[in-house]
Design an enzyme around this catalytic site. Structure first.
Site, PDB file in Angstrom:
ATOM      1  N   ALA A 124       0.762  -1.230   0.116  1.00  0.00           N
ATOM      2  CA  ALA A 124      -0.056   0.203   0.235  1.00  0.00           C
ATOM      3  C   ALA A 124       0.507   1.268  -0.208  1.00  0.00           C
ATOM      4  O   ALA A 124       1.596   1.560   1.004  1.00  0.00           O
ATOM      5  CB  ALA A 124      -1.313   0.046   1.015  1.00  0.00           C
ATOM      6  N   LEU A 125       1.018   1.632  -1.454  1.00  0.00           N
ATOM      7  CA  LEU A 125       2.075   3.017  -1.499  1.00  0.00           C
ATOM      8  C   LEU A 125       1.382   3.846  -2.033  1.00  0.00           C
ATOM      9  O   LEU A 125       1.348   5.275  -1.305  1.00  0.00           O
ATOM     10  CB  LEU A 125       2.939   2.806  -2.440  1.00  0.00           C
ATOM     11  CG  LEU A 125       4.582   4.173  -2.704  1.00  0.00           C
ATOM     12  CD1 LEU A 125       5.218   4.048  -1.264  1.00  0.00           C
ATOM     13  CD2 LEU A 125       5.124   3.167  -4.140  1.00  0.00           C
ATOM     14  N   PRO A 128      -4.767   8.989  -3.204  1.00  0.00           N
ATOM     15  CA  PRO A 128      -4.922  10.072  -3.764  1.00  0.00           C
ATOM     16  C   PRO A 128      -4.354  11.292  -4.461  1.00  0.00           C
ATOM     17  O   PRO A 128      -4.542  11.346  -5.813  1.00  0.00           O
ATOM     18  CB  PRO A 128      -6.429  10.841  -3.473  1.00  0.00           C
ATOM     19  CG  PRO A 128      -6.850   9.448  -2.180  1.00  0.00           C
ATOM     20  CD  PRO A 128      -4.878   9.025  -1.867  1.00  0.00           C
ATOM     21  N   GLY A 243       9.676  -5.822  -8.217  1.00  0.00           N
ATOM     22  CA  GLY A 243       8.976  -5.348  -8.703  1.00  0.00           C
ATOM     23  C   GLY A 243       8.435  -5.420  -9.680  1.00  0.00           C
ATOM     24  O   GLY A 243       8.178  -6.750 -11.164  1.00  0.00           O
ATOM     25  N   ARG A 269      -7.715 -17.593 -40.956  1.00  0.00           N
ATOM     26  CA  ARG A 269      -9.324 -16.960 -41.873  1.00  0.00           C
ATOM     27  C   ARG A 269      -8.647 -16.675 -42.785  1.00  0.00           C
ATOM     28  O   ARG A 269      -7.777 -16.526 -43.641  1.00  0.00           O
ATOM     29  CB  ARG A 269      -8.754 -15.706 -41.168  1.00  0.00           C
ATOM     30  CG  ARG A 269      -9.836 -14.992 -40.892  1.00  0.00           C
ATOM     31  CD  ARG A 269     -11.194 -14.336 -41.524  1.00  0.00           C
ATOM     32  NE  ARG A 269     -11.958 -13.709 -41.530  1.00  0.00           N
ATOM     33  CZ  ARG A 269     -13.251 -14.273 -41.998  1.00  0.00           C
ATOM     34  NH1 ARG A 269     -14.379 -14.700 -41.434  1.00  0.00           N
ATOM     35  NH2 ARG A 269     -13.581 -12.881 -42.319  1.00  0.00           N
ATOM     36  N   GLU A 364       3.741   0.511 -10.899  1.00  0.00           N
ATOM     37  CA  GLU A 364       5.099   0.232 -10.408  1.00  0.00           C
ATOM     38  C   GLU A 364       6.315   1.217 -11.225  1.00  0.00           C
ATOM     39  O   GLU A 364       7.063   0.390 -12.095  1.00  0.00           O
ATOM     40  CB  GLU A 364       5.562  -1.972 -10.137  1.00  0.00           C
ATOM     41  CG  GLU A 364       4.481  -2.404 -10.152  1.00  0.00           C
ATOM     42  CD  GLU A 364       5.069  -3.302  -9.202  1.00  0.00           C
ATOM     43  OE1 GLU A 364       6.221  -3.360  -9.230  1.00  0.00           O
ATOM     44  OE2 GLU A 364       4.716  -4.494  -9.168  1.00  0.00           O
ATOM     45  N   SER A 367       5.578   4.412 -17.861  1.00  0.00           N
ATOM     46  CA  SER A 367       6.373   4.331 -18.254  1.00  0.00           C
ATOM     47  C   SER A 367       7.767   5.712 -18.425  1.00  0.00           C
ATOM     48  O   SER A 367       8.654   5.460 -18.674  1.00  0.00           O
ATOM     49  CB  SER A 367       6.218   4.326 -20.191  1.00  0.00           C
ATOM     50  OG  SER A 367       5.412   2.959 -20.017  1.00  0.00           O
TER      51      SER A 367
HETATM   52  C1  LIG Z   1      -4.102  -1.859 -12.534  1.00  0.00           C
HETATM   53  C2  LIG Z   1      -3.438  -0.752 -11.180  1.00  0.00           C
HETATM   54  C3  LIG Z   1      -2.860  -1.794 -10.582  1.00  0.00           C
HETATM   55  C4  LIG Z   1      -1.744  -0.588  -9.111  1.00  0.00           C
HETATM   56  N1  LIG Z   1      -1.624  -1.617  -8.259  1.00  0.00           N
HETATM   57  C5  LIG Z   1      -1.488  -0.740  -7.128  1.00  0.00           C
HETATM   58  C6  LIG Z   1      -0.801  -1.440  -5.542  1.00  0.00           C
HETATM   59  O1  LIG Z   1      -0.979  -2.274  -5.179  1.00  0.00           O
HETATM   60  N2  LIG Z   1      -0.406  -0.591  -4.582  1.00  0.00           N
HETATM   61  C7  LIG Z   1      -0.219   0.416  -4.997  1.00  0.00           C
HETATM   62  O2  LIG Z   1       0.678   1.598  -3.701  1.00  0.00           O
HETATM   63  N3  LIG Z   1      -0.591   1.609  -6.249  1.00  0.00           N
HETATM   64  C8  LIG Z   1      -0.936   0.161  -6.781  1.00  0.00           C
HETATM   65  N4  LIG Z   1      -1.724   0.836  -8.243  1.00  0.00           N
HETATM   66  C9  LIG Z   1      -1.022   2.758  -8.368  1.00  0.00           C
HETATM   67  C10 LIG Z   1      -0.091   2.817  -9.540  1.00  0.00           C
HETATM   68  O3  LIG Z   1       1.423   2.342  -8.684  1.00  0.00           O
HETATM   69  C11 LIG Z   1      -0.329   5.059  -9.864  1.00  0.00           C
HETATM   70  O4  LIG Z   1      -1.389   4.695 -10.400  1.00  0.00           O
HETATM   71  C12 LIG Z   1       1.197   5.115 -10.549  1.00  0.00           C
HETATM   72  O5  LIG Z   1       1.853   5.001  -9.599  1.00  0.00           O
HETATM   73  C13 LIG Z   1       0.557   6.224 -10.631  1.00  0.00           C
HETATM   74  O6  LIG Z   1       0.445   7.399 -10.559  1.00  0.00           O
HETATM   75  P1  LIG Z   1      -0.689   7.911 -10.355  1.00  0.00           P
HETATM   76  O7  LIG Z   1      -1.494   6.975 -11.150  1.00  0.00           O
HETATM   77  O8  LIG Z   1      -1.425   8.698  -9.355  1.00  0.00           O
HETATM   78  O9  LIG Z   1      -0.304   8.779 -11.483  1.00  0.00           O
HETATM   79  P2  LIG Z   1       0.889  10.138 -11.452  1.00  0.00           P
HETATM   80  O10 LIG Z   1       1.269  10.494 -10.765  1.00  0.00           O
HETATM   81  O11 LIG Z   1      -0.674  11.835 -10.459  1.00  0.00           O
HETATM   82  O12 LIG Z   1       0.848  10.619 -12.718  1.00  0.00           O
HETATM   83  C14 LIG Z   1      -0.121  11.350 -13.936  1.00  0.00           C
HETATM   84  C15 LIG Z   1       0.640  11.222 -15.151  1.00  0.00           C
HETATM   85  O13 LIG Z   1       1.658  12.198 -15.067  1.00  0.00           O
HETATM   86  C16 LIG Z   1       2.847  11.667 -15.509  1.00  0.00           C
HETATM   87  N5  LIG Z   1       4.030  12.364 -14.745  1.00  0.00           N
HETATM   88  C17 LIG Z   1       4.240  12.496 -13.023  1.00  0.00           C
HETATM   89  N6  LIG Z   1       5.666  12.043 -13.066  1.00  0.00           N
HETATM   90  C18 LIG Z   1       5.891  13.117 -13.953  1.00  0.00           C
HETATM   91  C19 LIG Z   1       7.394  13.192 -14.264  1.00  0.00           C
HETATM   92  N7  LIG Z   1       8.250  13.493 -12.974  1.00  0.00           N
HETATM   93  N8  LIG Z   1       7.585  13.796 -15.268  1.00  0.00           N
HETATM   94  C20 LIG Z   1       6.765  12.741 -16.873  1.00  0.00           C
HETATM   95  N9  LIG Z   1       5.584  12.277 -16.588  1.00  0.00           N
HETATM   96  C21 LIG Z   1       4.962  11.992 -15.199  1.00  0.00           C
HETATM   97  C22 LIG Z   1       2.647  10.021 -14.873  1.00  0.00           C
HETATM   98  O14 LIG Z   1       3.902   9.583 -16.029  1.00  0.00           O
HETATM   99  C23 LIG Z   1       1.104   9.450 -16.004  1.00  0.00           C
HETATM  100  O15 LIG Z   1       1.036   9.986 -17.301  1.00  0.00           O
HETATM  101  C24 LIG Z   1      -2.079   0.798  -9.356  1.00  0.00           C
HETATM  102  C25 LIG Z   1      -2.621   1.100 -10.435  1.00  0.00           C
HETATM  103  C26 LIG Z   1      -3.311  -0.308 -11.344  1.00  0.00           C
HETATM  104  C27 LIG Z   1      -3.634   0.503 -12.645  1.00  0.00           C
END
Ligand SMILES: Cc1cc2nc3c(=O)[nH]c(=O)nc-3n(C[C@H](O)[C@H](O)[C@H](O)COP(=O)(O)OP(=O)(O)OC[C@H]3O[C@@H](n4cnc5c(N)ncnc54)[C@H](O)[C@@H]3O)c2cc1C
Length: 383
Positions: A124-125, A128, A243, A269, A364, A367
């Site tokens: 849990a990292l 919101p 991971g 096909r 994790e 990209s």
């Molecule tokens: C299917 C799924 C399973 C998951 N499981 C877990 C889990 O088990 N535990 C857990 O803790 N989390 C989990 N997550 C959460 C996931 O790790 C986060 O969604 C991810 O780290 C990205 O954070 P965010 O969605 O808040 O995006 P944001 O950090 O808000 O980013 C939004 C956009 O901005 C870009 N961005 C952000 N900072 C920069 C930068 N410095 N330079 C360029 N671009 C940037 C990002 O790449 C992204 O495109 C899960 C997510 C999904 C979809």
């Protein structure tokens, strides 16, 4: 340079393939449709020695090397990303994290239970307001006598409904940013630990459990600290570093599955009086897919091999995750296109591969974040 797998690595690969084809594939589509994780597979993965693959036998693990672990993740990813995702969170982010950072007491208490699947782990990292920028987390850990009291929220926590134990990150001093973060091993039946499924319907990984966790005055003993107080950010990043290898290997599996399904489909096909496989444009697409799959696989195996040698692997793992997930995204898109209208329905598995693969580019470290990590290794940090 030897590209041949060892006999033991081939055995792990064969066992994983057999399990994926005979036990995961028959339930994957229904689990995805129902949005329910096939929990009966957890104990089975424990029996097969998959859940604690790289953990030492003294803690109930199989002691497999990281190349074997990558082969296992690839085979599961080839069949179903929800099951592969379960395994990589449970093993890479939870068990290996406890193995590397835990006290002897924590290791002997948690690792054997996680190895059999008697207990399930989650990590849990994410919050919101703190995703890629994990150091800005708002969950707090207040020190009180022999305890820490946790308050805050975590979102998108995989395995979160069934988990018995969670690795939780919280800050004891938000002004110190990453230096204020602590990691805890929290048992999920503690008072003040509340969880609920995420709202909305996911694009992919629909069989996975994605949970919103709320901590309300959740009191944990100081013995729940994983690593020293203030070392939590290092704990979190080292877990993700490990991971990502499993995610990258899973992506190779998805890309291979897309290639296999596409070849089978276009050979069968017929249009314009010939096999779709006989059109040069289709052949070029298949050749590009095959080249991408091979390149991604080599990058993943190389990163796993480097881990086995005890070499630094941050850049190699990020390159493998970036390349493999992007290659698999492209392969899934082409696979759906080559299947025509059939690829647009869950009658064929490429529809699920296409929805699932996006998640691998996000979790994790997205990209974008992988590019950032690679670039930092190339040009250093901005002053
Ligand atoms: C299917 C799924 C399973 C998951 N499981 C877990 C889990 O088990 N535990 C857990 O803790 N989390 C989990 N997550 C959460 C996931 O790790 C986060 O969604 C991810 O780290 C990205 O954070 P965010 O969605 O808040 O995006 P944001 O950090 O808000 O980013 C939004 C956009 O901005 C870009 N961005 C952000 N900072 C920069 C930068 N410095 N330079 C360029 N671009 C940037 C990002 O790449 C992204 O495109 C899960 C997510 C999904 C979809």
């Amino acid at each position: 340079m030897n590209f041949e797998l060892t006999e033991e690595q081939k055995r792990v690969q064969a066992r994983a393939r057999e399990f994926a084809e005979q036990e995961v594939a028959p339930v994957a589509r229904e689990a995805d449709e129902r949005g329910e994780f096939p929990l009966h597979l957890v104990k089975r993965m424990g029996e097969l020695g998959f859940l604690a693959g790289p953990i030492e036998p003294q803690y109930g693990g199989s002691g497999m090397d990281y190349v074997s672990y990558a082969l296992l993740c690839e085979e599961l990813g080839r069949t179903d990303s929800s099951v592969r995702g379960f395994l990589t969170v449970h093993t890479s982010l939870v068990s290996l994290c406890i193995r590397d950072w835990g006290s002897e007491e924590q290791k002997s208490h948690y690792l054997p239970r996680l190895a059999t699947g008697e207990w399930i782990g989650c990590y849990a990292l994410t919050e919101p307001n703190a995703g890629s920028d994990a150091a800005s987390m708002e969950t707090t850990a207040r020190e009180e006598g022999d305890s820490y009291v946790l308050n805050g929220e975590k979102i998108w926590i995989t395995n979160g409904i069934s988990a018995h134990v969670a690795i939780v990150f919280a800050s004891r001093d938000r002004s110190a940013r990453h230096k204020g973060i602590c990691a805890f091993v929290v048992e999920t039946d503690m008072p003040g630990f509340q969880r609920a499924p995420m709202g909305g319907k996911e694009l992919g990984h629909r069989a996975s459990e994605h949970v919103h966790i709320t901590f309300k005055e959740c009191r944990v003993p100081k013995s729940a600290l994983l690593g020293a107080a203030g070392e939590g950010f290092k704990v979190a990043m080292s877990a993700l570093d490990r991971g990502r290898l499993g995610v990258a290997a899973g992506a190779v599996g998805v890309a291979q599955a897309c290639l296999d399904a596409s070849i089978a489909f276009v050979k069968d096909r017929r249009q314009f009086g010939q096999r779709v496989a006989d059109f040069q444009m289709i052949q070029a697409t298949l050749a590009d897919m095959a080249a991408d799959v091979e390149a991604a696989r080599l990058l993943v195996y190389r990163a796993a091999w480097a881990k086995d040698q005890g070499l630094p692997t941050t850049k190699a793992t990020s390159i493998a995750k970036l390349f493999a997930t992007e290659a698999a995204m492209k392969a899934a898109s082409e696979a759906v296109l080559m299947h025509g209208n059939r690829g647009y329905s869950n009658e064929y598995p490429v529809e699920r591969y296409y929805r699932d693969i996006k998640g691998l580019q996000i979790y994790e470290g997205t990209s974008h974040i992988q590019r950032l990590i690679i670039a930092r290794e190339l040009v250093g940090h901005a002053r």
